[in-house]
Design an enzyme around this catalytic site. Sequence first.
Site, short mmCIF file in Angstrom:
data_model
loop_
_atom_site.label_atom_id
_atom_site.label_comp_id
_atom_site.label_asym_id
_atom_site.label_seq_id
_atom_site.Cartn_x
_atom_site.Cartn_y
_atom_site.Cartn_z
N HIS A 1 42.17 40.16 26.01
CA HIS A 1 42.87 39.73 27.38
C HIS A 1 42.39 40.46 28.36
O HIS A 1 42.85 41.51 28.59
CB HIS A 1 44.49 39.84 27.00
CG HIS A 1 45.37 39.40 28.32
ND1 HIS A 1 46.02 38.30 28.05
CD2 HIS A 1 45.17 39.52 29.36
CE1 HIS A 1 46.60 38.02 29.24
NE2 HIS A 1 46.13 38.89 30.01
N CYS B 1 47.48 38.10 42.35
CA CYS B 1 47.87 37.77 43.59
C CYS B 1 46.69 37.28 44.45
O CYS B 1 46.02 38.18 44.89
CB CYS B 1 48.68 38.99 44.48
SG CYS B 1 49.21 38.45 45.72
N HIS C 1 40.93 41.01 32.13
CA HIS C 1 41.04 40.68 33.66
C HIS C 1 39.85 40.96 34.28
O HIS C 1 38.98 41.87 33.89
CB HIS C 1 42.18 41.47 34.53
CG HIS C 1 43.59 41.29 34.02
ND1 HIS C 1 44.76 41.45 34.71
CD2 HIS C 1 43.96 40.23 33.30
CE1 HIS C 1 45.93 40.93 34.35
NE2 HIS C 1 45.47 40.20 33.11
N ASN D 1 43.49 36.98 35.55
CA ASN D 1 42.92 36.72 34.30
C ASN D 1 41.65 36.21 34.55
O ASN D 1 41.08 35.47 35.36
CB ASN D 1 43.77 35.75 33.61
CG ASN D 1 45.12 36.44 33.28
OD1 ASN D 1 45.43 37.44 32.56
ND2 ASN D 1 46.00 35.79 33.98
N ARG E 1 52.43 30.89 31.83
CA ARG E 1 53.18 31.93 31.80
C ARG E 1 52.74 33.10 32.72
O ARG E 1 53.16 33.49 33.79
CB ARG E 1 53.49 32.46 30.17
CG ARG E 1 55.03 33.50 30.36
CD ARG E 1 54.62 34.82 30.89
NE ARG E 1 53.58 35.57 30.03
CZ ARG E 1 53.27 36.66 30.15
NH1 ARG E 1 53.68 37.41 31.27
NH2 ARG E 1 52.10 37.38 29.43
N ASP E 2 51.77 33.66 32.09
CA ASP E 2 51.26 34.82 32.91
C ASP E 2 50.57 34.61 34.12
O ASP E 2 50.73 35.43 35.30
CB ASP E 2 50.20 35.52 32.02
CG ASP E 2 49.45 36.71 32.45
OD1 ASP E 2 49.78 37.42 33.37
OD2 ASP E 2 48.50 37.04 31.97
#
Lengths: 312, 312
Positions: B217, B250, B219, B259, B24-25
């Site tokens: 979560h 991206c 990054h 992530n 998903r992410d």
Amino acid sequence: MSGCGTAPLPGLPEAVTICEVGPRDGLQNEPRPVDTGVKAEFIERLADAGHRVIEATSMVHPKWVPQLADAEEVLRRVDRRPGVRYPVLVPNERGLRRALDLGVSDIAVFASATESFAQANLNRTVAASLDMFAPVIGLAREAGLTVRGYLSMCWGDPWEGAVPTAQVVDVATRLISLGCTELSLGDTIGVATPGRVGALLGALTAAGVPIDRIAVHFHDTYGQGLANTLVALQHGVTTVDTSAGGLGGCPYARSATGNLATEDLLWQLEGLGVRTGVDLTKLVQTSVWLAGHLSRESPSAVVRALGEPQEG
Amino acid sequence: MSGCGTAPLPGLPEAVTICEVGPRDGLQNEPRPVDTGVKAEFIERLADAGHRVIEATSMVHPKWVPQLADAEEVLRRVDRRPGVRYPVLVPNERGLRRALDLGVSDIAVFASATESFAQANLNRTVAASLDMFAPVIGLAREAGLTVRGYLSMCWGDPWEGAVPTAQVVDVATRLISLGCTELSLGDTIGVATPGRVGALLGALTAAGVPIDRIAVHFHDTYGQGLANTLVALQHGVTTVDTSAGGLGGCPYARSATGNLATEDLLWQLEGLGVRTGVDLTKLVQTSVWLAGHLSRESPSAVVRALGEPQEG
């Protein structure tokens, strides 16, 4: 950022000394030669950014490391500043003489914790390599120099796999006995994880090596460099080897095996309130400038996030 | 690796649950559409590798996220296995109804800790977005579903800078009051450092949020993902969001904002002796396989170091 709290981590030091290894360990792995003028300017810029320990070059024979064949000229061009140390790697007595002639006051020797890498890199056994270094270290100390002992393959070796802690402690304590003023523990293939870092540091201090003589030198091959560094700092280490922009390692290999980037460490240490004396913005500008001369982007996450492309 | 010691780190859990957010992410940020069949096979491979929580897709309107327009077809194709949870992001009641029709048993809602991002991403204030989520969470809980509450911008926001801890605690406790069974604290722009992670976790538990309902979560924008995770684990967190191969962000932007890669975390946790139930080798193979379909290399250090390129 008022109200944006930070919690102290147990055991962290107030300040960390960064040993910037880009000009030597970084540039010696570049596939294309870098201009002597660019090398000298790189070192000046690192000092301008606040670095106080900059590994400048190597007195290894140009046959082995043609990238640093201009070592003497680089040292002549750099305006060595009071309060800044510019260690130079020396492989043997001949290299030490050349370094002494150039007024070098800090040297480094490069040892291996494993027999396989000692053979591959130094073409001799671990014991024979220590015999080779013994007079170099002795003469350097008599001349009042500091001597950093690099110990490579401290956690893993491409031929031997995981390296037993006792074996690393054995070579480390022999380097200290020979007179090294500092040990730099290298994770040359980047396989260490935080628990193994703690285990080796605990074993070394139990064997009598003072923690303030231990530096760590992590590679980011498996992305573990910063987490390993954090644990080392919590164990009392206060000297960390990094390279500006993550210089080092072959940019053309599928697996990057380069040094931990100084900028990535600075970002973390600034966030933790640990002083380094190095200006992150100036360092990012330096790495972007150098990347222009190397015709490739820096692998550092922080440089990519903060840096603006410049003319080379 | 006998004699290659590892020292226990204080406070580490014995086991960690990885919430794999790649399908998903990760895929929602891909510039080119990915085949429905590839998405379904990706999810099956993640389950084969041992994942027990796989965020499968999103019920967001295709106008906003065209990359996941085939959400229902993906869910129909996946052979959902007992013991594996496949959470689905739902933006509103309509999305919840669609999810319930498909037999989904785990959902997630996506909130913001800052007003600026709530406006940019949800086109309403933080309070209005919570009002929108309240019936979604209530209905889902009545239907026996688990509800994960994503809380984005927990440490920094591109418009507002560093985010005050009290502000994050306020929105977090409101999400828990609304019935969220888990909170996922997002460092959406990757600016957190370990001390700030510890400060927020301490403030949340002081405010009464049980640590076993908190996931992190991170990054890797500034390379801090693994070090931040390590500190979160030492604070008692046992659920970590990552994406296979570091999917997300991206690949064409100069600054990768993706992530944390599952493989990089697995490498660290295996080294620390922390169980995850996920097979690193199978996961690397999956990431390499998917990279072939995406026509680009994985940004994960571990995937680059261990993976062999394959046919797409």
